[in-house]
Design an enzyme around this catalytic site. Structure first.
Site, mmCIF file in Angstrom:
data_model
loop_
_atom_site.group_PDB
_atom_site.id
_atom_site.type_symbol
_atom_site.label_atom_id
_atom_site.label_comp_id
_atom_site.label_asym_id
_atom_site.label_seq_id
_atom_site.Cartn_x
_atom_site.Cartn_y
_atom_site.Cartn_z
ATOM 1 C CB ALA A 1 -0.934 -0.016 1.203
ATOM 2 C CG HIS A 2 -1.111 4.963 0.910
ATOM 3 N ND1 HIS A 2 -0.790 5.681 2.036
ATOM 4 C CD2 HIS A 2 -2.339 4.450 1.143
ATOM 5 C CE1 HIS A 2 -1.777 5.621 2.904
ATOM 6 N NE2 HIS A 2 -2.729 4.870 2.388
ATOM 7 C CG ASN A 3 2.945 7.291 2.021
ATOM 8 O OD1 ASN A 3 1.806 7.481 1.583
ATOM 9 N ND2 ASN A 3 3.920 8.164 1.890
ATOM 10 C CB VAL A 4 4.378 0.122 2.307
ATOM 11 C CG1 VAL A 4 5.285 -1.072 2.626
ATOM 12 C CG2 VAL A 4 3.025 -0.056 2.978
ATOM 13 C CB SER B 1 2.088 4.718 6.764
ATOM 14 O OG SER B 1 1.582 5.720 5.903
#
Length: 346
Positions: free
Chosen positions: A239-242, A259
């Protein structure tokens, strides 16, 4: 192409037991060996096959001691599986490689292409995109505007790199994988959910391999980062910002929420799920189907949902199997206690 046992042993620094002039021209599993093939033995479960295999050469670990006659020529190495990987890599490199731009491909006039690239039919390279030397785009692979792909990369059919995203050198993106799709960001409101524009990017560093239909979403802001040497199986969601640390490997259907930070040299089994905004340390092992709701320290081995220490999980699992028996025993004990109470109250 044909190679002798002597040539192979010199390449992988092995010791020959048998005929150094024995030649091979193909590979085969040890249980499906044929004359002219090279096989390997690293798993003890397959040891019995070595006595009957028809393969001409078999790679074995140095500590292998046959219990009976072996017809094949053996090459003893420190790690048979690793040596096989080297030979297979050499074999792949020896195959002829296509170069050039197919007339049915689309390459934007402002795109920059390196030396000896291959752009297959219906592949697409967007405005301002950059493709490094010796990189191949298979049919329908797409590199979006201003995205960059490094040297010696392979994008298989329908692999997609969205605009502005970055892919390093020596990367392999398998069919249908998507780098840089929007992260799952929506703000609740009385009218429903409003989309939060995802203005960040996704970065894939060097020597990363990403399996078919795996997705690495772009960041809401900043970057989603898959660091060098990471290997991702098919059907994984990042997912986003991982951030995934160097040399971490993940089996199919892992899902990591936004994240979350994963350390280096971690190993995740299939269907592992990680909650968002947590930190996983270095060299963490997580067993298949584990659900991880919180932070995990380095070097821990965890299993289960919610995930706990692997040894404690195994102990709990052993008790769980005995629950019907325990229930029967407790039920009988309860009846005995009730009978004793009745007798005492007389």
């Amino acid at each position: 192409m044909e190679f002798s046992a002597k040539q192979i042993a010199e390449y992988i620094q092995g010791i020959i037991v048998g005929d150094e002039n024995a030649t091979v021209h193909t590979f085969a599993k040890i249980e499906e060996g044929v004359p002219g093939a090279i096989s390997f033995l690293s798993n003890p479960k397959y040891t019995h096959y070595i006595y009957d295999t028809q393969s001409t050469i078999v790679l074995v670990n140095k500590d292998f001691v046959p219990e009976q006659e072996v017809k094949a020529t053996l090459i003893k190495v420190d790690n048979a599986y690793e040596s096989l990987a080297k030979l297979l890599t050499l074999y792949e490199m020896s195959k002829p490689k296509k170069t050039g731009i197919d007339p049915l491909a689309y390459v934007a006039p402002t795109a920059k292409l390196g030396k000896d690239v291959y752009i297959a039919p219906f592949a697409c390279v967007g405005d301002g995109a950059e493709i490094g030397d010796n990189t191949s785009l298979h049919p329908h692979a797409t590199v979006g505007s201003h995205a960059k792909v490094g040297n010696n990369c392979t994008l298989y059919p329908h692999a997609t790199i969205y605009h502005d995203c970055l892919v390093g050198n020596h990367c392999t993106l398998h069919a249908g994988c998507v780098i840089g799709a929007d992260g799952f960001g929506f703000a609740p409101s009385p009218e429903g959910y409003e989309k939060i524009p995802q203005i960040g990017i996704a970065i894939i560093e060097d020597n990363v391999e990403i399996g078919a239909n795996t997705c690495v979403d772009r960041a809401t802001m900043g970057a989603t980062i898959v660091h060098k040497g990471v290997k991702l199986d098919n059907l994984i969601q990042i997912a986003h910002n991982v951030e995934v640390g160097s040399h971490t490997v993940m089996a199919s259907q892992v899902g990591i929420a936004g994240s979350t930070k994963v350390g280096e040299w971690c190993m995740f089994g299939g269907q592992v799920g990680l909650a968002g905004h947590i930190k996983i340390g270095d060299k963490v092992g997580i067993g298949a189907q584990a659900g991880v709701p919180g932070n995990v320290k380095s070097n821990e081995q965890i299993l289960g949902t919610p995930a706990i220490d692997a040894k404690n999980f195994m102990k709990s699992s052993a008790v769980y199997k005995k629950l019907p028996e325990i229930y029967t025993t407790l039920n009988a004990m309860q009846k005995e206690i009730e009978e004793l109470k009745k007798q005492l109250n007389k």
